[in-house]
Structures are given as C-alpha cells and as structure tokens.
Design an enzyme around this catalytic site. Structure first.
Site, mmCIF file in Angstrom:
data_model
loop_
_atom_site.group_PDB
_atom_site.id
_atom_site.type_symbol
_atom_site.label_atom_id
_atom_site.label_comp_id
_atom_site.label_asym_id
_atom_site.label_seq_id
_atom_site.Cartn_x
_atom_site.Cartn_y
_atom_site.Cartn_z
ATOM 1 N N ARG A 13 -6.966 -0.742 -42.199
ATOM 2 C CA ARG A 13 -8.017 -1.760 -42.043
ATOM 3 C C ARG A 13 -9.050 -1.850 -40.785
ATOM 4 O O ARG A 13 -7.830 -2.112 -39.761
ATOM 5 C CB ARG A 13 -7.690 -2.380 -42.582
ATOM 6 C CG ARG A 13 -6.830 -2.341 -44.270
ATOM 7 C CD ARG A 13 -6.532 -2.657 -44.880
ATOM 8 N NE ARG A 13 -6.125 -2.601 -46.649
ATOM 9 C CZ ARG A 13 -4.921 -2.000 -46.623
ATOM 10 N NH1 ARG A 13 -3.854 -2.003 -45.228
ATOM 11 N NH2 ARG A 13 -4.237 -1.651 -47.411
ATOM 12 N N HIS B 23 -8.974 3.590 -43.787
ATOM 13 C CA HIS B 23 -8.243 5.293 -43.625
ATOM 14 C C HIS B 23 -9.749 5.377 -43.544
ATOM 15 O O HIS B 23 -9.841 6.741 -43.762
ATOM 16 C CB HIS B 23 -7.778 5.693 -45.025
ATOM 17 C CG HIS B 23 -6.032 4.750 -44.812
ATOM 18 N ND1 HIS B 23 -5.464 4.143 -43.474
ATOM 19 C CD2 HIS B 23 -5.652 4.557 -46.025
ATOM 20 C CE1 HIS B 23 -4.310 4.226 -43.898
ATOM 21 N NE2 HIS B 23 -4.454 4.122 -45.523
ATOM 22 N N HIS C 173 -0.088 10.209 -43.459
ATOM 23 C CA HIS C 173 0.191 9.437 -44.497
ATOM 24 C C HIS C 173 1.090 10.307 -45.922
ATOM 25 O O HIS C 173 0.745 10.200 -46.970
ATOM 26 C CB HIS C 173 -1.235 8.768 -44.965
ATOM 27 C CG HIS C 173 -1.156 7.122 -45.822
ATOM 28 N ND1 HIS C 173 -0.357 7.595 -46.850
ATOM 29 C CD2 HIS C 173 -1.687 6.673 -45.664
ATOM 30 C CE1 HIS C 173 -0.513 6.854 -47.824
ATOM 31 N NE2 HIS C 173 -1.748 5.473 -46.230
ATOM 32 N N ASP D 65 3.530 -3.772 -46.668
ATOM 33 C CA ASP D 65 2.431 -2.869 -46.627
ATOM 34 C C ASP D 65 1.933 -3.228 -45.448
ATOM 35 O O ASP D 65 1.054 -4.206 -45.524
ATOM 36 C CB ASP D 65 1.188 -2.959 -47.373
ATOM 37 C CG ASP D 65 0.382 -2.110 -46.874
ATOM 38 O OD1 ASP D 65 0.455 -0.914 -46.341
ATOM 39 O OD2 ASP D 65 -0.940 -2.459 -47.579
ATOM 40 N N GLU E 188 4.181 5.419 -41.211
ATOM 41 C CA GLU E 188 2.544 5.884 -40.683
ATOM 42 C C GLU E 188 2.524 5.301 -39.482
ATOM 43 O O GLU E 188 2.600 4.122 -38.679
ATOM 44 C CB GLU E 188 1.416 5.087 -41.152
ATOM 45 C CG GLU E 188 1.425 5.684 -42.649
ATOM 46 C CD GLU E 188 0.493 4.808 -43.516
ATOM 47 O OE1 GLU E 188 -1.247 4.587 -43.459
ATOM 48 O OE2 GLU E 188 1.057 3.860 -44.701
#
Length: 360
Positions: free
Chosen positions: A84, A109, A181, A253, A320
């Site tokens: 982000r 992304h 991803h 996350d 990731e």
C-alpha cells in the site's frame, strides 16, 4: 540429469482477445510449475509429499476471465508498487505524484491496473527449466513517473527450488516494489484451511497498522505479541489470540521486518511453513527486507479452481517478500526509489526441504 526445457501451451485469451500462454517448468525432484503470461501468474506449483504424492500447493482459478474479473491476486506478479501507498500519494525530489486509490482510499499493489493484470512477454531463459517474463511500463502508468522496464525470471532447479528473480531499470526517478502473491496451502487445493500449518518468520519486529492497513509508524517488537513467530507455531493458534491488530484485519495482513542479511544483497531466510498432515515443508529465502504475511482473511469459498475445489477463508497463506508498505512516504524505511542508471534487483527462493536429495 539435465533439466527438461520449458514448454509453452495456449491458455485462452485476455478479455480483449489476446492469446495467453502457459509455460511449464519441470524438475528432476518431481516439482513442476505452471506460469501464465497473463499477470505472470504462478498458476500451479505441484510438489510431492513425503509419500511421493504430488499436488499443487498454490491456490488457482480455472481460466483467464476469472483471474481478470475476480482474482485476489492469486499467484500474480505485483507492481509497480506491491502493498500500500497511503492515499495513493507520494513525492520524489519534492515533486508530487498520485496513484489511483483502489483499497480503502489507498493505492494497493500498483493500482487497479497493476502488473497483475498485464500480458507479459515470455521466452525460455538459458538451458534449464526457466522462463523470463518482461514488461514495459510506460511513463505515467497508473500515475507512476518514468518508463520502467521489468523482467521476472522463474526458474526451477534439480532440487525442486523455485526462484523468482526481478530486475528493473527506469528513465526517470520512480518507486519500485515487486513481489509474487502466491497463496500457499501445503495440503493442496481442496484440503481445507491452513490453520493447522506451522509457520515461522525470521523477524523480530513487525509493522502495526491502522484499521485501513497503513503502518502506524515505527516497527514494534514481536516479543509478547501474537506476531511472535520466531518459533514455529500453528497458524490457527496465532490467529485465535485476542488482539486488536488481528481483529481489525481478520487475521494476519502485516509486514515483518526481516533480520539483516549477512551482507547487502545476500539471500537470507525469511519464513518456514509446514503441514503436519502431508509432511510438506516450505522455506522462503529472499534478498528483500520485509515479508508480508496474509492469511487469506477475505476468501469466502465463492472462488474455486478448475477441479471445483473451493477456496475457504484462511484457505491459503501469502508470504510476500518485499520492501515495507508505504515506504515512499516513510523516509525512515528502506528506500524504494529507483533512479536512471541504477538497476533494481530482487530474488526470492521457495525451497522444499522435505524432498529427498536429488542424486548427483
């Protein structure tokens, strides 16, 4: 034994009618990978278990139209900026830029038409199981400055290690953060969720985030928190903790700050994942400073693969490798600025230590 050469077969068309190719890489270890030219997607990664039974350990979708319309970035190459950027705004050398906001008011992304939705060019790379994808992102693409020439090489070695190596150059100062991803489920698609998987991350700090997933500021020590993955623990055990960070995101996350490499640019361990049921194990090694761990909190079993296996909540886990989120607005984070004359490089390896050693 020489590695089989990669081979290509058709895999449908993009929504605007352009042909998409599927490249298959094979290893003497029994591991095979399928890569799409659409989005650079790692469509399948088939890995034997300890009994020699092979299943794909990444979540997938049945066809290109479904990837284009509904995919939550399954297996895609993500850019020009993974993760982000707050408000979709940043400055380089005092000049402001804006990227379309596509996630709670922020750019995620690379924007709505990031690299995950592009048709990449592809050709065999070298004399082994490798394919090199290339993409030219023009000046102003999704608001990013400068033309950026990107290559991503997928390679599979005899031991079954899948590597993803990026390179990029630009003609004006810009920001770059690239990743793959993939959503991993070492039990294989259709085996349920990953809450029983054991996960370990080589990071002593993580970035707490606001409810909109933007970092609050400085990294925080993981010690004494549910984010302490310095020793392997079940994913479900970690997610069950009472913690507002987990509650806001619905699970992990978050970005972990990895321990420093022995020397700049060297590969270092980032994470380990194992599935007690199948015996499969995965090690992630990278040159990147951060690791975003995402536990597929938004999946709801409405998506399915070509075999009809539905993907439930927590049906996969993303590991990731990347620079830190919102780095263009955080001068205290490792820089993601790329300038003319410089070359962006990044390498990540996905290793499977449960596989028997390949004979020399």
């Amino acid at each position: 034994m020489p590695q089989p050469a990669p081979h290509r077969e058709p895999f449908g068309h993009t929504p605007d009618g352009r042909p998409v190719g599927l490249w298959r890489l094979e290893s003497a270890s029994g591991v095979s990978a399928e890569i799409l030219t659409y989005g650079g997607i790692l469509h399948r990664l088939s890995v034997p278990d300890t009994a020699g039974r092979s299943r794909s350990v990444v979540l997938s979708l049945p066809d290109v139209p479904t990837y284009a319309a509904r995919s939550p970035y399954f297996g895609a190459l993500v850019g020009r900026y993974a993760n982000r950027i707050a408000g979709g705004r940043f400055s380089i050398d005092g000049r402001p830029y804006r990227v379309p906001a596509n996630d709670h008011g922020h750019a995620l992304h690379g924007g709505p038409e990031g690299f995950h939705s592009r048709l990449w060019q592809a050709e065999p790379a070298g004399d082994r199981a490798a394919v090199e994808l290339s993409l030219l992102s023009p000046d102003g693409d999704m608001g990013f400055p400068g033309a950026l020439s990107v290559s991503a090489r997928y390679a599979l070695d005899e031991a079954g290690t899948l590597s993803v190596a990026f390179e990029a150059v630009c003609d004006r100062p810009t920001v770059v953060n690239l990743t793959n991803h993939a959503y991993f489920n070492l039990g294989g698609a259709g085996s349920g969720d990953v809450l029983g998987h054991l996960v370990e991350v080589d990071g002593d700090e993580f970035l707490p985030v606001a409810p909109d997933a933007i970092p609050l500021g400085a990294p925080q020590a993981v010690a004494g928190t549910p984010f302490d993955l310095t020793r392997a623990r079940p994913v479900g055990e970690a997610l069950a903790a009472e913690d507002h960070q987990l509650k806001n995101a619905g699970g992990f996350d978050h970005c972990w700050v990895l321990r420093p490499a022995v020397e700049p640019g060297a590969l270092r361990p980032a994470a380990r994942l194992s599935d007690p049921a199948s015996g499969r194990a995965l090690e992630v090694w990278t040159t990147e400073p951060g690791l975003q761990v995402y536990t597929a909190n938004q999946l709801d079993a409405t998506l399915a693969d070509a075999d009809g296996h539905h993907h439930p909540r927590h049906g996969g886990i993303c590991l990731e490798t990347q620079h830190l989120p919102d780095s263009p607005n955080r001068p205290e984070y490792p820089s993601t600025v790329l300038r003319p004359g410089e070359r962006f490089t990044s390498r990540t390896e996905f290793r499977f230590p449960h596989l028997p050693a390949t004979p020399a």
